[in-house]
Write a protein that holds these residues in place. Structure first.
Motif, PDB file in Angstrom:
ATOM      1  N   GLY A  41      30.323 -11.297 -24.230  1.00 33.90           N
ATOM      2  CA  GLY A  41      31.988 -11.312 -25.313  1.00 33.90           C
ATOM      3  C   GLY A  41      32.149 -13.088 -25.652  1.00 33.90           C
ATOM      4  N   LEU A  42      32.726 -13.397 -24.699  1.00 31.78           N
ATOM      5  CA  LEU A  42      33.660 -14.474 -25.094  1.00 31.78           C
ATOM      6  C   LEU A  42      32.365 -15.703 -25.883  1.00 31.78           C
ATOM      7  N   LEU A  43      31.220 -16.186 -25.588  1.00 36.57           N
ATOM      8  CA  LEU A  43      30.438 -17.051 -26.157  1.00 36.57           C
ATOM      9  C   LEU A  43      29.809 -16.187 -27.626  1.00 36.57           C
ATOM     10  N   SER A  44      30.064 -14.926 -27.887  1.00 38.72           N
ATOM     11  CA  SER A  44      29.498 -14.859 -29.066  1.00 38.72           C
ATOM     12  C   SER A  44      30.265 -14.773 -30.262  1.00 38.72           C
ATOM     13  N   GLY A  45      32.110 -14.373 -29.528  1.00 37.02           N
ATOM     14  CA  GLY A  45      33.046 -14.174 -29.859  1.00 37.02           C
ATOM     15  C   GLY A  45      33.537 -12.759 -30.940  1.00 37.02           C
ATOM     16  N   VAL A  46      32.293 -11.822 -30.031  1.00 36.03           N
ATOM     17  CA  VAL A  46      33.606 -10.503 -30.163  1.00 36.03           C
ATOM     18  C   VAL A  46      33.546  -9.962 -29.101  1.00 36.03           C
ATOM     19  N   GLY A  52      29.556 -10.709 -16.621  1.00 33.50           N
ATOM     20  CA  GLY A  52      28.311 -11.713 -17.390  1.00 33.50           C
ATOM     21  C   GLY A  52      28.395 -10.843 -18.659  1.00 33.50           C
ATOM     22  N   THR A  53      29.761  -9.832 -18.878  1.00 35.01           N
ATOM     23  CA  THR A  53      29.814  -9.155 -20.146  1.00 35.01           C
ATOM     24  C   THR A  53      31.058  -9.879 -20.884  1.00 35.01           C
ATOM     25  N   VAL A  54      31.711 -10.503 -19.989  1.00 33.82           N
ATOM     26  CA  VAL A  54      32.773 -10.858 -20.835  1.00 33.82           C
ATOM     27  C   VAL A  54      32.087 -12.444 -21.233  1.00 33.82           C
TER      28      VAL A  54
END
Length: 98
Positions: free
Chosen positions: A70-75, A65-67
């Protein structure tokens, strides 16, 4: 006079410097660590593997979920943390099962 006039302790002192004594103590400490580490590691691994069965699946889902977040937010840092969690869970699973 040469070596005839020296006392036995002077001859031993000439061959055993402080550096030799410290190196000998370090070698003895390494040997003790090599003998004790498997015993301590075995009990720690048993404790780890008992708890890993309960927490492995939720941690894998949290890491995944964290991955995704992170991918969706671009961070990139969030993605890296998620990948690290997933990597640790997979490494632990491989360590327990193989």
């Amino acid at each position: 006079m040469g070596a005839i006039g020296h006392h036995a302790r002077d001859v031993v002192a000439a061959f055993l410097t402080g550096r030799h004594i410290i190196i000998g103590l370090v070698i003895i400490a390494i040997a003790i660590i090599c003998l004790v580490a498997p015993v301590v590691g075995g009990s720690a691994f048993d404790s780890f593997s008992a708890r890993a069965e309960k927490i492995g699946k939720p941690m894998f889902l949290i890491g995944t979920g964290t991955v995704v977040v992170g991918l969706l937010s671009g961070v990139a840092i969030i993605t890296g943390i998620g990948l690290a969690v997933v990597g640790l869970v997979v490494s632990g699973w491989l360590l327990i099962n193989y």
